[in-house]
Design a protein around this motif. Sequence first.
Motif, PDB file in Angstrom:
ATOM      1  N   PHE A  91      48.240  46.825  26.250  1.00  0.00           N
ATOM      2  CA  PHE A  91      48.985  46.466  25.047  1.00  0.00           C
ATOM      3  C   PHE A  91      48.351  45.271  24.337  1.00  0.00           C
ATOM      4  CE2 PHE A  91      52.277  44.376  22.625  1.00  0.00           C
ATOM      5  CZ  PHE A  91      52.891  45.431  21.967  1.00  0.00           C
ATOM      6  N   HIS A  92      48.160  44.171  25.055  1.00  0.00           N
ATOM      7  CA  HIS A  92      47.692  42.970  24.335  1.00  0.00           C
ATOM      8  C   HIS A  92      46.252  43.140  23.851  1.00  0.00           C
ATOM      9  CE1 HIS A  92      45.008  40.845  27.245  1.00  0.00           C
ATOM     10  NE2 HIS A  92      45.801  41.284  28.189  1.00  0.00           N
ATOM     11  N   ARG A  93      45.439  43.843  24.598  1.00  0.00           N
ATOM     12  CA  ARG A  93      44.074  44.070  24.149  1.00  0.00           C
ATOM     13  C   ARG A  93      44.030  45.031  22.965  1.00  0.00           C
ATOM     14  NH1 ARG A  93      39.788  43.147  28.116  1.00  0.00           N
ATOM     15  NH2 ARG A  93      40.570  41.558  29.542  1.00  0.00           N
ATOM     16  N   GLY A  94      44.888  46.048  23.026  1.00  0.00           N
ATOM     17  CA  GLY A  94      44.907  47.022  21.950  1.00  0.00           C
ATOM     18  C   GLY A  94      45.384  46.469  20.626  1.00  0.00           C
ATOM     19  N   ARG A  95      46.073  45.366  20.657  1.00  0.00           N
ATOM     20  CA  ARG A  95      46.583  44.772  19.415  1.00  0.00           C
ATOM     21  C   ARG A  95      45.790  43.563  18.950  1.00  0.00           C
ATOM     22  NH1 ARG A  95      49.495  48.131  21.480  1.00  0.00           N
ATOM     23  NH2 ARG A  95      51.124  49.271  20.391  1.00  0.00           N
ATOM     24  N   GLY A  96      44.612  43.381  19.541  1.00  0.00           N
ATOM     25  CA  GLY A  96      43.694  42.375  19.029  1.00  0.00           C
ATOM     26  C   GLY A  96      43.904  40.980  19.571  1.00  0.00           C
ATOM     27  N   PHE A  97      44.605  40.868  20.691  1.00  0.00           N
ATOM     28  CA  PHE A  97      44.796  39.570  21.347  1.00  0.00           C
ATOM     29  C   PHE A  97      44.260  39.703  22.772  1.00  0.00           C
ATOM     30  CE2 PHE A  97      47.906  39.857  18.012  1.00  0.00           C
ATOM     31  CZ  PHE A  97      47.937  38.591  17.450  1.00  0.00           C
ATOM     32  N   PRO A  98      42.950  39.673  22.934  1.00  0.00           N
ATOM     33  CA  PRO A  98      42.350  40.063  24.213  1.00  0.00           C
ATOM     34  C   PRO A  98      42.449  39.035  25.331  1.00  0.00           C
ATOM     35  CG  PRO A  98      40.632  39.440  22.665  1.00  0.00           C
ATOM     36  CD  PRO A  98      41.922  39.432  21.897  1.00  0.00           C
ATOM     37  N   HIS A  99      42.941  37.830  25.029  1.00  0.00           N
ATOM     38  CA  HIS A  99      42.871  36.761  26.015  1.00  0.00           C
ATOM     39  C   HIS A  99      44.265  36.319  26.469  1.00  0.00           C
ATOM     40  CE1 HIS A  99      38.602  36.482  25.263  1.00  0.00           C
ATOM     41  NE2 HIS A  99      38.867  36.477  23.964  1.00  0.00           N
ATOM     42  N   LEU A 100      44.589  36.610  27.721  1.00  0.00           N
ATOM     43  CA  LEU A 100      45.833  36.107  28.304  1.00  0.00           C
ATOM     44  C   LEU A 100      45.721  34.604  28.511  1.00  0.00           C
ATOM     45  CD1 LEU A 100      46.648  38.802  31.023  1.00  0.00           C
ATOM     46  CD2 LEU A 100      47.993  38.297  28.960  1.00  0.00           C
ATOM     47  N   LEU A 101      46.749  33.874  28.071  1.00  0.00           N
ATOM     48  CA  LEU A 101      46.790  32.426  28.244  1.00  0.00           C
ATOM     49  C   LEU A 101      47.770  32.011  29.334  1.00  0.00           C
ATOM     50  CD1 LEU A 101      46.825  31.440  24.466  1.00  0.00           C
ATOM     51  CD2 LEU A 101      44.836  31.563  25.999  1.00  0.00           C
ATOM     52  N   ARG A 102      48.891  32.731  29.417  1.00  0.00           N
ATOM     53  CA  ARG A 102      49.936  32.382  30.398  1.00  0.00           C
ATOM     54  C   ARG A 102      50.764  33.626  30.676  1.00  0.00           C
ATOM     55  NH1 ARG A 102      52.977  30.970  34.075  1.00  0.00           N
ATOM     56  NH2 ARG A 102      53.763  28.854  34.416  1.00  0.00           N
ATOM     57  N   ILE A 103      51.166  33.793  31.949  1.00  0.00           N
ATOM     58  CA  ILE A 103      51.960  34.961  32.310  1.00  0.00           C
ATOM     59  C   ILE A 103      52.987  34.569  33.366  1.00  0.00           C
ATOM     60  CG2 ILE A 103      50.371  35.798  34.102  1.00  0.00           C
ATOM     61  CD1 ILE A 103      50.841  38.657  32.724  1.00  0.00           C
ATOM     62  N   TRP A 104      54.172  35.198  33.275  1.00  0.00           N
ATOM     63  CA  TRP A 104      55.281  34.930  34.204  1.00  0.00           C
ATOM     64  C   TRP A 104      55.685  36.236  34.861  1.00  0.00           C
ATOM     65  CZ3 TRP A 104      54.486  32.549  29.634  1.00  0.00           C
ATOM     66  CH2 TRP A 104      54.606  31.154  29.576  1.00  0.00           C
ATOM     67  N   ASN A 105      55.949  36.189  36.180  1.00  0.00           N
ATOM     68  CA  ASN A 105      56.317  37.369  36.958  1.00  0.00           C
ATOM     69  C   ASN A 105      57.585  37.065  37.751  1.00  0.00           C
ATOM     70  OD1 ASN A 105      53.480  38.830  36.692  1.00  0.00           O
ATOM     71  ND2 ASN A 105      53.047  36.742  37.361  1.00  0.00           N
ATOM     72  N   TYR A 106      58.615  37.876  37.580  1.00  0.00           N
ATOM     73  CA  TYR A 106      59.890  37.631  38.250  1.00  0.00           C
ATOM     74  C   TYR A 106      60.404  38.939  38.850  1.00  0.00           C
ATOM     75  CZ  TYR A 106      59.936  33.229  35.618  1.00  0.00           C
ATOM     76  OH  TYR A 106      59.632  32.001  35.089  1.00  0.00           O
ATOM     77  N   PHE A 107      60.756  38.892  40.142  1.00  0.00           N
ATOM     78  CA  PHE A 107      61.332  40.055  40.821  1.00  0.00           C
ATOM     79  C   PHE A 107      62.050  39.571  42.079  1.00  0.00           C
ATOM     80  CE2 PHE A 107      56.925  39.515  42.070  1.00  0.00           C
ATOM     81  CZ  PHE A 107      56.917  39.658  43.448  1.00  0.00           C
ATOM     82  N   PRO A 108      62.968  40.360  42.616  1.00  0.00           N
ATOM     83  CA  PRO A 108      63.774  39.909  43.755  1.00  0.00           C
ATOM     84  C   PRO A 108      63.101  40.182  45.101  1.00  0.00           C
ATOM     85  CG  PRO A 108      64.585  42.027  43.009  1.00  0.00           C
ATOM     86  CD  PRO A 108      63.455  41.649  42.081  1.00  0.00           C
ATOM     87  N   ASN A 109      63.645  39.535  46.138  1.00  0.00           N
ATOM     88  CA  ASN A 109      63.305  39.844  47.539  1.00  0.00           C
ATOM     89  C   ASN A 109      61.814  39.699  47.813  1.00  0.00           C
ATOM     90  OD1 ASN A 109      66.067  40.611  47.966  1.00  0.00           O
ATOM     91  ND2 ASN A 109      65.595  42.599  47.046  1.00  0.00           N
ATOM     92  N   LEU A 110      61.259  38.554  47.478  1.00  0.00           N
ATOM     93  CA  LEU A 110      59.828  38.346  47.651  1.00  0.00           C
ATOM     94  C   LEU A 110      59.367  38.553  49.083  1.00  0.00           C
ATOM     95  CD1 LEU A 110      59.993  37.098  44.784  1.00  0.00           C
ATOM     96  CD2 LEU A 110      58.395  35.356  45.562  1.00  0.00           C
ATOM     97  N   HIS A 111      60.216  38.216  50.057  1.00  0.00           N
ATOM     98  CA  HIS A 111      59.763  38.215  51.447  1.00  0.00           C
ATOM     99  C   HIS A 111      60.239  39.418  52.248  1.00  0.00           C
ATOM    100  CE1 HIS A 111      58.295  34.345  50.408  1.00  0.00           C
ATOM    101  NE2 HIS A 111      59.503  33.864  50.192  1.00  0.00           N
ATOM    102  N   GLN A 112      60.860  40.368  51.582  1.00  0.00           N
ATOM    103  CA  GLN A 112      61.244  41.608  52.256  1.00  0.00           C
ATOM    104  C   GLN A 112      59.981  42.409  52.562  1.00  0.00           C
ATOM    105  OE1 GLN A 112      64.597  43.880  50.542  1.00  0.00           O
ATOM    106  NE2 GLN A 112      63.206  45.638  50.561  1.00  0.00           N
ATOM    107  N   GLU A 113      59.882  42.913  53.796  1.00  0.00           N
ATOM    108  CA  GLU A 113      58.663  43.585  54.226  1.00  0.00           C
ATOM    109  C   GLU A 113      58.783  45.103  54.165  1.00  0.00           C
ATOM    110  OE1 GLU A 113      56.802  42.373  57.790  1.00  0.00           O
ATOM    111  OE2 GLU A 113      56.801  40.242  57.265  1.00  0.00           O
TER     112      GLU A 113
END
Length: 329
Positions: free
Chosen positions: A115-137
């Motif tokens: 998406f971001h590359r296709g719209r002419g903004f090829p450089h990620l500057l900052r990204i956030w990732n959020y999801f539950p149960n990080l330590h569930q195996e």
Amino acid sequence: MAQNPLSRPLTIRFQHEAQVPPQDPCRLALIRFGRENRADPARPMELTVALPPLVEPVPPELWLADEPVAAGFEDGVGYSRTDKVLFGWILLNEADFNHDMNQAAEHAYDRLLAFHRGRGFPHLLRIWNYFPNLHQEAEGLDRYQAFCLGRHRALERVPLTEGELPAATAIGTTAPGLLVYFLAGREPGVQIENPRQVSAFHYPRRYGPKSPSFSRATLKRWPDRAHLYISGTASIVGHETLHTDVLTQLDEIIENLRALIRSAGEDISNRVGDPGDLSMLKVYVRHAEDTAAVKARLEATLGDQAPAVYLRGDICRDDLLVEIEGLYA
């Protein structure tokens, strides 16, 4: 319409809810915090992240551009943009991937990178990732390690090299769903590493089959002032977790933040003398009962005017009790 008098493409700050205008053509994003994820394709500039506030009230983040914003929702991605910057997000239901975080992360990053590359903004500057149960195996990996594996596969296909990795955060939330949002630009930022730490890209294999893919910070030089986007920062020196109590971990985090500010060079260090001078600090606390002590120590160290919010969130390692991200924007 008059442009932002600071003439920067973007400013980011906490803004009390009552002071947020209901309509602003220059609003790039408004990010709130609560007990569930909320994202509306009809209002793609607004998100709520499932991180319960630990100290009320928690003002939302207000991202303001220096020109009117165009916004939309395409291919499962919500976005808003100006001619200079792009904000975007994706919120996935893990049930669509048989609750396999590996697959969900790979799909999310495939979509966002295209998406971001296709719209002419090829450089990620900052990204956030959020999801539950990080330590569930599952199948020998915890969910954070599975996330890192899926993300890595998507990045390899671009390919995105180590020197191009953006600053990032990955925190465990209280509600279902994988929420990823980002800031991208037309020109790259500069990757900043912490001399006190091993690059996350070179962590030993014992932390997972694929290393976490992020830089410790991104320095972005805009025409009139530089921004610094600092990744989630924990009590890690080298690649090892240090300390077992929350306050000593907090002290180590502050030293890591100071090292990052110095490493960013004069663009930042001439304006930011200490982490308390940053525009924003987000403090993620694993155990809610630690909040008062963490807040007191942080204010004693950085001053009670430091722009900090306190959020309940799980950290990427189960022996980490607190994490802080910051930015100067």
